[in-house]
Design an enzyme around this catalytic site. Sequence first.
Site, PDB file in Angstrom:
ATOM      1  N   GLU A  98     -53.674  98.445  88.039  1.00 55.33           N
ATOM      2  CA  GLU A  98     -52.469  98.643  87.242  1.00 55.33           C
ATOM      3  C   GLU A  98     -52.635  98.378  85.741  1.00 55.33           C
ATOM      4  O   GLU A  98     -51.874  97.618  85.148  1.00 55.33           O
ATOM      5  CB  GLU A  98     -51.320  97.798  87.806  1.00 55.33           C
ATOM      6  CG  GLU A  98     -50.928  98.215  89.213  1.00 55.33           C
ATOM      7  CD  GLU A  98     -49.690  97.513  89.749  1.00 55.33           C
ATOM      8  OE1 GLU A  98     -49.234  96.536  89.125  1.00 55.33           O
ATOM      9  OE2 GLU A  98     -49.175  97.946  90.796  1.00 55.33           O
TER      10      GLU A  98
ATOM     11  N   GLU B 172     -50.798 100.940  97.012  1.00 56.59           N
ATOM     12  CA  GLU B 172     -49.758  99.988  97.397  1.00 56.59           C
ATOM     13  C   GLU B 172     -48.474 100.762  97.701  1.00 56.59           C
ATOM     14  O   GLU B 172     -48.139 101.711  97.005  1.00 56.59           O
ATOM     15  CB  GLU B 172     -49.450  98.987  96.272  1.00 56.59           C
ATOM     16  CG  GLU B 172     -50.595  98.092  95.869  1.00 56.59           C
ATOM     17  CD  GLU B 172     -50.208  97.141  94.731  1.00 56.59           C
ATOM     18  OE1 GLU B 172     -48.988  96.988  94.466  1.00 56.59           O
ATOM     19  OE2 GLU B 172     -51.108  96.559  94.113  1.00 56.59           O
TER      20      GLU B 172
END
Length: 488
Positions: free
Chosen positions: A143, A248
């Site tokens: 991320e 995710e």
Amino acid sequence: MAADTANGGLSQLEDHYKTFITEQDFAQIAAAGLNWVRIPLPYWAIEVRDDEPFLAKTCWTYFLKAIQWARKYGIRINLDLHALPGSQNGWNHSGRLGTINMLNGPMGLANAQRSLDYIRILAEFISQPQYKDVVAMFGVTNEPFAPTFGQENLARYYMQAYDIVRTASGTGEGNGPFISFHEGFMGLSNWVGYFTNSDRTSLDLHPYLCFNAQSADPYSARDTEPCTTWGPNQNASMRAFGLSTAGEFSNAINDCGLYVNGVGLGTRYEGNYTGGPWPVIGSCEQWTDYQSWDASLKQDIQQFALASMDALQNWFFWTWKIGNSSVTGKVESPAWSYQLGLQEGWMPADPRVAAGTCGNTAPWQPPLQSWQTGGAGAGQIPATFTSSYAWPPTSISGGGAATDLPTYTPTGALPTLPAPTFTKSAGGTVDAGSGWLNSADNTGMNVAIPTCNYLDPWIGNAAPPSPLCGAAARRDTVPDPVITPPPS
């Protein structure tokens, strides 16, 4: 925790490593019909510097255990470098809640240098023949927040990381792990045309509904949302870029749950999330008290899970397990626990039954192209691309010209990661590798220049130090290495 010396200081963290995820979990994961695990690893698995307050090297011991358990139960690992020096996104799971200091700010370039070194050390280890078939994917950075530091510099960083991983794995098509690039919050479609003819790269997306606008709608009203929101994007990316995975996702449709947003930060749903204002939607109790959920609600949650799995195609659920609250003795964020969902009946006993949930109105049609899976043409990225995204960047957001910023010099000793020790039942030892596959990959570790001053790697916005530690000030030192990818 470090100050709590009476109870063991930072070593208390190891109690968690010893007890939270064990071999039994890997056996349960395999029994649940799951064939991959994504394991987040922080850079302090390798080292810490100066006063960085992390328990160094300990978690690496337990990652090695995970490799053994994965091998035993037929599971492959996606190793995800989850926390980088200075923080790549400013969120708590990057090591510190606060500012972004990787590719951003006055220490942004120096922290990126360190991060690339850690990618190299991990790549050398997992590319060894003893591990490459188990640790088959490497998420090089979790991320990274490109809206702050720009997609161009993220692409430059990824291009350098790609060359590093492929140099570690050596020559030949299909060597070393699949390389996973998080899309950096730019969207999958913005990466079309990047890394064409690369050797096994993939895009990673983390699709969540729960952190957007909050709604009191029940699961039954949102069961098809994954199909319409995620499915078309995933199909398009599989066609236009190549392998695209959801690294995710969860069953959460709002941000209710203990510490989902962070310790003491509140929730959007209840209107008390830090950084508001957010309108009050209601109480989170109904969304966390899973012991009161009836069969109909559990069926609706399972339908949402099946739609998510079908829409995303290649996915990792975040997360396998949530620990019980030390106050209530139960899980307080149930939408995030795959294991609890299996136990309580809202996760499918066989995830393969998800196929077709979304109706397959415009599915991606396999196969991937040959170069996308390490076959013919792999590793032949056009020179126009590699030159356009060469390392280092020319400037850093929040910092300025790269030549005016602090940098390190590659003269340090490389901390090779240790391998496990095995003993044959009939005596003798098993070759567990040296921790370093490519002996020709011998450039030193990026370390501080003794004559220069540096800011704290986690400093945030600040003026560069004096004397200047940038490239212009160290022209007589060892130059930055230029890594050339091996021929395919």
